[in-house]
Design a protein around this motif. Structure first.
Motif, PDB file in Angstrom:
ATOM      1  N   LEU A 243     -52.909 -31.315 -32.214  1.00  5.35           N
ATOM      2  CA  LEU A 243     -51.461 -31.441 -32.072  1.00  5.35           C
ATOM      3  C   LEU A 243     -50.974 -30.330 -31.155  1.00  5.35           C
ATOM      4  N   ASN A 244     -50.271 -30.711 -30.085  1.00  9.07           N
ATOM      5  CA  ASN A 244     -49.724 -29.741 -29.143  1.00  9.07           C
ATOM      6  C   ASN A 244     -48.200 -29.735 -29.252  1.00  9.07           C
ATOM      7  N   LEU A 245     -47.638 -28.568 -29.478  1.00 12.51           N
ATOM      8  CA  LEU A 245     -46.195 -28.405 -29.583  1.00 12.51           C
ATOM      9  C   LEU A 245     -45.715 -27.505 -28.445  1.00 12.51           C
ATOM     10  N   GLN A 246     -44.866 -28.043 -27.595  1.00  9.07           N
ATOM     11  CA  GLN A 246     -44.296 -27.264 -26.498  1.00  9.07           C
ATOM     12  C   GLN A 246     -42.851 -26.946 -26.847  1.00  9.07           C
ATOM     13  N   LEU A 247     -42.614 -25.673 -27.117  1.00 13.28           N
ATOM     14  CA  LEU A 247     -41.286 -25.258 -27.554  1.00 13.28           C
ATOM     15  C   LEU A 247     -40.363 -25.063 -26.351  1.00 13.28           C
ATOM     16  N   LYS A 248     -39.129 -25.467 -26.540  1.00 12.66           N
ATOM     17  CA  LYS A 248     -38.142 -25.327 -25.465  1.00 12.66           C
ATOM     18  C   LYS A 248     -37.455 -23.965 -25.573  1.00 12.66           C
ATOM     19  N   PRO A 249     -37.183 -23.329 -24.418  1.00 12.34           N
ATOM     20  CA  PRO A 249     -36.495 -22.034 -24.456  1.00 12.34           C
ATOM     21  C   PRO A 249     -35.133 -22.150 -25.123  1.00 12.34           C
ATOM     22  N   ALA A 250     -34.790 -21.111 -25.855  1.00 12.41           N
ATOM     23  CA  ALA A 250     -33.474 -21.069 -26.514  1.00 12.41           C
ATOM     24  C   ALA A 250     -32.503 -20.236 -25.691  1.00 12.41           C
ATOM     25  N   TRP A 251     -32.750 -20.129 -24.404  1.00  6.92           N
ATOM     26  CA  TRP A 251     -31.891 -19.334 -23.536  1.00  6.92           C
ATOM     27  C   TRP A 251     -31.557 -20.108 -22.263  1.00  6.92           C
ATOM     28  N   ALA A 252     -30.693 -19.495 -21.484  1.00  7.02           N
ATOM     29  CA  ALA A 252     -30.372 -20.008 -20.149  1.00  7.02           C
ATOM     30  C   ALA A 252     -30.323 -18.829 -19.189  1.00  7.02           C
ATOM     31  N   ASP A 253     -30.594 -19.110 -17.929  1.00  9.26           N
ATOM     32  CA  ASP A 253     -30.485 -18.079 -16.895  1.00  9.26           C
ATOM     33  C   ASP A 253     -29.012 -17.923 -16.506  1.00  9.26           C
ATOM     34  N   VAL A 254     -28.533 -16.723 -16.621  1.00 14.02           N
ATOM     35  CA  VAL A 254     -27.132 -16.431 -16.277  1.00 14.02           C
ATOM     36  C   VAL A 254     -27.129 -15.428 -15.116  1.00 14.02           C
ATOM     37  N   THR A 255     -26.445 -15.781 -14.028  1.00 12.24           N
ATOM     38  CA  THR A 255     -26.363 -14.914 -12.841  1.00 12.24           C
ATOM     39  C   THR A 255     -25.005 -14.214 -12.833  1.00 12.24           C
ATOM     40  N   LEU A 256     -25.047 -12.884 -12.713  1.00 14.41           N
ATOM     41  CA  LEU A 256     -23.837 -12.061 -12.753  1.00 14.41           C
ATOM     42  C   LEU A 256     -23.733 -11.216 -11.469  1.00 14.41           C
ATOM     43  N   GLY A 257     -22.510 -11.060 -10.969  1.00 16.58           N
ATOM     44  CA  GLY A 257     -22.237 -10.179  -9.837  1.00 16.58           C
ATOM     45  C   GLY A 257     -20.901  -9.483 -10.024  1.00 16.58           C
ATOM     46  N   SER A 258     -20.742  -8.355  -9.406  1.00 20.00           N
ATOM     47  CA  SER A 258     -19.475  -7.604  -9.530  1.00 20.00           C
ATOM     48  C   SER A 258     -19.124  -6.963  -8.191  1.00 20.00           C
ATOM     49  N   ASP A 259     -17.825  -6.689  -8.048  1.00 21.85           N
ATOM     50  CA  ASP A 259     -17.322  -5.984  -6.859  1.00 21.85           C
ATOM     51  C   ASP A 259     -16.508  -4.789  -7.353  1.00 21.85           C
ATOM     52  N   PRO A 260     -17.014  -3.602  -7.159  1.00 21.87           N
ATOM     53  CA  PRO A 260     -18.255  -3.259  -6.461  1.00 21.87           C
ATOM     54  C   PRO A 260     -19.479  -3.533  -7.329  1.00 21.87           C
ATOM     55  N   ALA A 261     -20.642  -3.589  -6.688  1.00 20.30           N
ATOM     56  CA  ALA A 261     -21.900  -3.829  -7.381  1.00 20.30           C
ATOM     57  C   ALA A 261     -22.334  -2.585  -8.150  1.00 20.30           C
ATOM     58  N   GLY A 262     -23.343  -2.750  -8.991  1.00 19.03           N
ATOM     59  CA  GLY A 262     -23.897  -1.628  -9.747  1.00 19.03           C
ATOM     60  C   GLY A 262     -23.276  -1.428 -11.100  1.00 19.03           C
ATOM     61  N   ALA A 263     -22.439  -2.364 -11.547  1.00 17.58           N
ATOM     62  CA  ALA A 263     -21.832  -2.224 -12.870  1.00 17.58           C
ATOM     63  C   ALA A 263     -22.891  -2.475 -13.948  1.00 17.58           C
ATOM     64  N   GLU A 264     -22.832  -1.726 -15.002  1.00 20.43           N
ATOM     65  CA  GLU A 264     -23.778  -1.899 -16.108  1.00 20.43           C
ATOM     66  C   GLU A 264     -23.363  -3.104 -16.949  1.00 20.43           C
ATOM     67  N   ILE A 265     -24.373  -3.925 -17.288  1.00 16.82           N
ATOM     68  CA  ILE A 265     -24.126  -5.174 -18.033  1.00 16.82           C
ATOM     69  C   ILE A 265     -24.472  -4.957 -19.493  1.00 16.82           C
ATOM     70  N   TYR A 266     -23.547  -5.393 -20.392  1.00 17.58           N
ATOM     71  CA  TYR A 266     -23.795  -5.378 -21.833  1.00 17.58           C
ATOM     72  C   TYR A 266     -23.600  -6.802 -22.357  1.00 17.58           C
ATOM     73  N   VAL A 267     -24.576  -7.293 -23.115  1.00 19.39           N
ATOM     74  CA  VAL A 267     -24.473  -8.593 -23.779  1.00 19.39           C
ATOM     75  C   VAL A 267     -24.574  -8.339 -25.279  1.00 19.39           C
ATOM     76  N   ASP A 268     -23.519  -8.699 -25.987  1.00 20.94           N
ATOM     77  CA  ASP A 268     -23.431  -8.401 -27.424  1.00 20.94           C
ATOM     78  C   ASP A 268     -23.708  -6.915 -27.673  1.00 20.94           C
ATOM     79  N   GLU A 269     -23.128  -6.086 -26.770  1.00 23.14           N
ATOM     80  CA  GLU A 269     -23.191  -4.631 -26.837  1.00 23.14           C
ATOM     81  C   GLU A 269     -24.599  -4.078 -26.630  1.00 23.14           C
ATOM     82  N   GLN A 270     -25.502  -4.891 -26.089  1.00 22.05           N
ATOM     83  CA  GLN A 270     -26.846  -4.430 -25.760  1.00 22.05           C
ATOM     84  C   GLN A 270     -26.975  -4.308 -24.249  1.00 22.05           C
TER      85      GLN A 270
END
Length: 265
Positions: free
Chosen positions: A189-216
């Motif tokens: 039996l082969n089980l291929q699990l699907k990712p529980a995430w998505a790719d998220v692309t972030l940009g800022s002006d100006p660049a170099g801002a620190e990113i926090y997701v759920d305070e991490q």
């Protein structure tokens, strides 16, 4: 005819006289039994015993699952007639064997009725189930019981239907129903699990801002990062600028590209 005693002299010696057996018919103890008579008597006795057994025995039809199981009945007197056995009334020990099945030992009760039917069902040997997954090291439960981590081989599953579930961090659980054949047959039996995430692309002006997701902390803009599905709190922070906060709704497997975020001084 009378026998005259011999005269005996005083002081004489008595001597034995020779003996000769009388001729004539031999004693019955020395008679020989003829082979033909002995054979006839033996055949007659065997026929009588066989007739007694046939008349006193009862036909028993033994049905098995699987149908080709070998049947052994511990009986001194028995007679096979096609798919039936002739047995006298009583209780017997019966042993049934078939490839891929547990050996079954049971009691067989033969009553006085004619044409008796007895059924026996053998239990299949367990099967072997090999469980693989992508990613590896997923935790496996079978019918709700934790059995280990992939890759995993289970060799104690009886024939039947099972629900196999695998789970790993940052992946959606995978679940599948499998019919275990048993009889020592190995299945995979082969089980291929699907990712529980998505790719998220972030940009800022100006660049170099620190990113926090759920305070991490997750890095600095511009950046594409994997964010777990669900409602997530996003915060961008850069020295000399006001923090930017927002809420993201992430759907697993659906990439998300946000517009460039302009930070306010």
């Amino acid at each position: 005819q009378s026998i005259e005693p011999m005269p005996f002299e005083q002081g004489g010696v008595i001597r034995p006289a020779p003996f000769s057996p009388p001729t004539g018919a031999r004693s019955g103890r020395n008679r020989r039994v003829r082979p033909a008579a002995l054979a006839a008597g033996t055949i007659l006795a065997v026929c009588a015993a066989a007739a007694w057994f046939v008349l006193s025995a009862r036909p028993v039809h033994i049905m098995t699952e699987p149908a080709d199981a070998a049947v052994e009945v511990a009986a001194l007197l028995k007679l096979q007639l096609g798919n039936r056995l002739l047995l006298r009334t009583g209780r017997y020990e019966v042993t049934l064997r078939a490839e891929g099945y547990h050996t079954l030992r049971a009691s067989l009760d033969v009553g006085n009725e004619q044409n008796q039917r007895k059924s026996f069902t053998l239990e299949k040997l367990p099967g072997r189930l090999r469980i693989l997954s992508i990613p590896v090291a997923a935790e496996v439960t079978v019918n709700g019981t934790v059995r280990g981590r992939t890759p995993l081989v289970l060799d104690d599953l009886k024939a039947g239907t099972y629900t196999v579930r695998a789970g790993a961090d940052r992946y959606q659980p995978g679940e599948q129903s499998v019919d275990v054949e048993g009889m020592g047959v190995e299945q995979e039996l082969n089980l291929q699990l699907k990712p529980a995430w998505a790719d998220v692309t972030l940009g800022s002006d100006p660049a170099g801002a620190e990113i926090y997701v759920d305070e991490q902390p997750r890095g600095r803009t511009p950046l594409t990062l994997e964010i777990l599905e669900g409602r997530r709190k996003l915060r961008l922070q850069l020295f000399g600028y006001k923090p930017h906060a927002d809420m993201l709704q992430v759907v697993a497997g659906q990439p998300l590209e946000l517009p460039v975020i302009t930070l306010q001084p």
